[in-house]
Motif scaffolding. Structure first.
Motif, short mmCIF file in Angstrom:
data_model
loop_
_atom_site.label_atom_id
_atom_site.label_comp_id
_atom_site.label_asym_id
_atom_site.label_seq_id
_atom_site.Cartn_x
_atom_site.Cartn_y
_atom_site.Cartn_z
N THR A 40 0.39 64.27 32.88
CA THR A 40 2.01 64.50 33.36
C THR A 40 2.15 65.97 33.16
OG1 THR A 40 4.13 63.81 32.91
CG2 THR A 40 2.78 64.02 30.91
N PRO A 41 2.78 66.25 34.27
CA PRO A 41 3.29 67.93 34.08
C PRO A 41 4.42 68.32 33.03
CG PRO A 41 4.60 66.90 35.90
CD PRO A 41 3.69 65.79 35.32
N LEU A 42 4.97 67.31 32.51
CA LEU A 42 6.14 67.50 31.67
C LEU A 42 6.14 66.60 30.17
CD1 LEU A 42 8.61 68.76 30.72
CD2 LEU A 42 10.16 67.05 31.99
N VAL A 43 6.14 67.01 28.92
CA VAL A 43 6.02 66.21 27.78
C VAL A 43 7.36 66.96 27.09
CG1 VAL A 43 4.99 65.83 25.65
CG2 VAL A 43 3.64 65.66 27.79
N MET A 44 7.89 65.86 26.49
CA MET A 44 9.25 66.48 25.55
C MET A 44 9.12 65.76 24.09
SD MET A 44 12.31 65.65 28.42
CE MET A 44 11.53 64.34 29.18
N SER A 45 9.44 66.47 23.29
CA SER A 45 9.73 65.82 21.91
C SER A 45 10.80 64.83 21.81
CB SER A 45 9.64 67.18 20.88
OG SER A 45 10.98 67.69 20.74
N SER A 46 10.93 64.05 20.85
CA SER A 46 12.01 63.41 20.25
C SER A 46 12.95 64.11 19.80
CB SER A 46 11.60 62.42 19.20
OG SER A 46 11.43 63.06 18.14
N GLU A 47 12.84 65.31 19.56
CA GLU A 47 14.03 66.34 18.91
C GLU A 47 14.66 66.68 20.16
OE1 GLU A 47 11.05 66.52 15.70
OE2 GLU A 47 11.00 66.50 17.89
N PHE A 48 13.79 67.10 21.19
CA PHE A 48 14.46 67.60 22.50
C PHE A 48 15.18 66.60 23.09
CE2 PHE A 48 14.35 67.89 27.16
CZ PHE A 48 14.98 69.02 27.35
N ALA A 49 14.47 65.30 23.24
CA ALA A 49 15.16 64.13 23.81
C ALA A 49 16.33 63.39 23.50
CB ALA A 49 14.03 62.85 23.79
N ALA A 76 20.96 63.71 28.32
CA ALA A 76 21.83 62.64 28.80
C ALA A 76 21.28 61.93 30.06
CB ALA A 76 23.16 63.37 29.04
N THR A 77 20.08 61.61 30.07
CA THR A 77 19.54 60.92 31.28
C THR A 77 18.39 60.01 30.93
OG1 THR A 77 18.51 61.33 33.39
CG2 THR A 77 17.72 62.67 31.71
N ARG A 78 17.84 59.12 31.83
CA ARG A 78 16.90 58.20 31.39
C ARG A 78 15.35 58.97 31.18
NH1 ARG A 78 13.41 54.49 34.37
NH2 ARG A 78 14.28 55.47 36.61
N LEU A 79 14.76 58.53 30.28
CA LEU A 79 13.52 58.95 29.81
C LEU A 79 12.26 57.91 29.74
CD1 LEU A 79 14.55 61.58 26.94
CD2 LEU A 79 14.45 62.06 29.45
N GLU A 80 11.30 58.26 29.68
CA GLU A 80 10.14 57.47 29.86
C GLU A 80 9.24 57.76 28.45
OE1 GLU A 80 7.87 54.40 31.51
OE2 GLU A 80 9.74 55.22 32.51
N PRO A 81 9.37 56.89 27.56
CA PRO A 81 8.54 57.10 26.26
C PRO A 81 7.00 57.07 26.56
CG PRO A 81 9.40 54.88 26.35
CD PRO A 81 10.11 55.64 27.37
N LEU A 82 6.27 58.02 26.11
CA LEU A 82 4.82 58.14 26.25
C LEU A 82 4.07 57.85 24.87
CD1 LEU A 82 4.48 61.27 28.38
CD2 LEU A 82 4.47 58.87 29.17
N GLY A 83 4.64 57.37 23.84
CA GLY A 83 4.24 56.68 22.86
C GLY A 83 4.17 58.03 21.57
N GLN A 84 3.48 57.24 20.57
CA GLN A 84 3.44 58.27 19.23
C GLN A 84 1.96 59.04 19.26
OE1 GLN A 84 6.18 57.50 16.82
NE2 GLN A 84 5.60 58.80 15.39
N HIS A 85 2.16 60.20 19.01
CA HIS A 85 1.11 61.10 19.04
C HIS A 85 0.94 61.96 17.84
CE1 HIS A 85 0.00 59.96 23.00
NE2 HIS A 85 1.27 59.87 23.30
N GLN A 86 -0.20 62.23 17.32
CA GLN A 86 -0.92 63.17 16.37
C GLN A 86 -1.10 64.50 16.84
OE1 GLN A 86 -0.59 62.27 12.64
NE2 GLN A 86 -0.55 64.52 12.85
N LEU A 87 -0.16 65.35 16.43
CA LEU A 87 -0.53 66.88 16.98
C LEU A 87 -1.25 67.57 15.99
CD1 LEU A 87 3.19 67.82 18.44
CD2 LEU A 87 1.22 66.74 19.60
N ALA A 88 -2.33 68.37 16.81
CA ALA A 88 -3.47 69.28 15.88
C ALA A 88 -2.52 70.22 15.04
CB ALA A 88 -4.01 69.99 16.79
N ASN A 137 16.86 54.26 28.68
CA ASN A 137 17.84 54.74 29.20
C ASN A 137 18.95 55.57 28.06
OD1 ASN A 137 20.45 55.55 30.66
ND2 ASN A 137 20.51 53.81 31.85
N ARG A 138 18.80 56.89 28.32
CA ARG A 138 19.55 57.82 27.61
C ARG A 138 20.88 58.29 27.95
NH1 ARG A 138 17.51 59.32 22.88
NH2 ARG A 138 15.35 58.80 22.47
#
Length: 423
Positions: free
Chosen positions: A370-379, A383-395, A420-421
């Motif tokens: 995907t060309p775009l990834v957003m954190s939960s803090e940003f999300a 105020a718009t619909r978002l697509e969750p991409l799961g839980q991930h462990q960052l290095a 829907n946000r």
């Protein structure tokens, strides 16, 4: 005509000019005040133009224009690429400075003048009868400052015109010429502030640059700020660098930065760093003037603009075997923002866990396709619909994080799980 000899008025205007320099008066206020004082003294000034060439990475000349009709002084910075055009060079100022002169008079009501310049015909058609040009050189003879201009071109220029029949008197001309050195000193001082601001904007960005100019200049100066973090990295850059001629690859890199960094700036963000072919930027959050929901919307809009610009550029680049493709991460957090480095070499930047996290988040763009990834803090502020991409462990991060993207950028496997946000 009023005839002038040695006058207390001359001394008072010179004293006023020096006071402007001590008070860091803006160039436009100096020129406007100078014009008004000449008119008050009985000198029928119609137009004053003050400026000169400047050493700046983007702009090549400063120009301040005042007219008695509207009593407004307007500042203009001329892009460097315009300095080589006939429109810039075919002027009385360029002619005077190029030939090493300091003063020239053009009697416009006497018909055609010895040397014809477009500006003279424009002034004559506007009713001007007399036109004076003065140049106060900085006497900098280092040719390396301007590779395409002769040495000695830096300094303060002033042109001044009148519409009075008969033009200026000899004593008025002497009066104006006597004030030129004082005016040049004040304009040089004001010009330095304009250039300092311009350089700060060019190399640090307006937000950081203003902080530096406000005195946040020592190592360790700074503090914590809340912001939206934007991190972008170009794809396949190593392969393109190997396969393309160097000049073409550099052209692609600049197009890539126009697509990404340019879009961020157009949406109110600030570029902190160009890290190789990566872009690090922030959208500072202030709940009074720049609330988080607005900055999040601006950041998302900049992402869409980045991708739209890249699509247009790629229509051209596909002909040359290049492609502008990148991943972008958005995150919100508190970062330390200030000066770091050695005692002699400082860098104004952001540091902290949030900076590391947005960098790691961008790495997920490849694996998640995907060309775009957003954190939960940003999300949380979107105020718009978002697509969750799961839980991930960052290095390097102690805890896993939930990540999101926009529905149009979600991989097929995630299409059915959007949330829907809307608020």
């Amino acid at each position: 005509m009023i005839e002038f000899s040695r006058s207390p008025l001359l001394d008072s205007v010179a004293a006023w000019l020096m006071g402007c320099g001590l008070r860091d008066t803006k160039a436009e206020d100096v020129v406007r005040g100078f014009g008004n004082r000449l008119v008050s003294a009985g000198v029928p000034v119609a137009r004053i133009n003050v400026g000169g060439m400047v050493l700046h990475p983007i702009f090549g000349a400063l120009n301040v224009l005042w007219t008695v009709r509207d009593d407004q002084a307007k500042v203009e910075l001329t892009p460097r690429d315009q300095l080589a055009t006939p429109g810039f060079r075919n002027t009385p100022f360029f002619d005077l400075a190029h030939n090493g002169g300091s003063y020239r008079r053009y009697k416009l009501e006497d018909g055609s003048v010895e040397t014809s310049f477009p500006i003279l015909e424009e002034l004559r058609s506007d009713g001007a009868t007399d036109y004076l040009v003065q140049f106060e050189s900085y006497h900098r003879d280092d040719a390396s400052r301007w590779s395409d201009f002769p040495p000695g071109m830096e300094g303060v220029m002033m042109s001044i015109s009148t519409r009075r029949i008969g033009g200026f008197s000899d004593s008025e001309i002497n009066y104006i010429r006597a004030l030129m050195p004082a005016l040049a000193l004040v304009i040089k001082n004001a010009q330095s502030r304009i250039l300092a601001q311009g350089l700060m904007d060019a190399y640090l960005g307006s937000y950081s640059g203003n902080r530096v100019l406000d005195g946040v200049i020592e190592r360790g100066d700074g503090g914590a700020i809340d912001c939206i973090l934007f991190y972008c990295d170009l794809r396949n850059s190593s392969r393109m660098a190997e396969d393309m001629p160097l000049d073409r690859y550099l052209a692609l890199i600049n197009d890539y930065f126009d697509c990404t960094a340019g879009a961020v700036e157009d949406h109110g963000g600030e570029i902190l760093k160009f890290i190789g072919d990566a872009v690090m930027a922030i959208f500072p959050v202030d709940e009074k003037s720049r609330p988080a929901v607005d900055m999040s919307r601006a950041a998302l809009s900049s992402v869409l603009e980045c991708l739209a610009r890249a699509r247009e550029k790629n229509i051209i680049w596909q002909k040359y075997g290049g492609r502008i493709e990148f991943g972008i991460a958005l995150h919100r957090g508190s970062v330390m923002y200030g000066n770091v480095g050695t005692e002699r070499r400082l860098d104004f930047t952001t540091i902290g866990p949030a900076v590391n996290q947005v960098n790691r988040l961008e790495g997920l763009c490849k694996s998640l396709k995907t060309p775009l990834v957003m954190s939960s803090e940003f999300a949380a502020d979107v105020a718009t619909r978002l697509e969750p991409l799961g839980q991930h462990q960052l290095a390097g991060m102690s805890q896993s994080t939930k990540v999101f993207t926009l529905p149009e950028f979600a991989p097929p496997v995630h299409k059915s799980s959007s949330i829907n946000r809307s608020k």
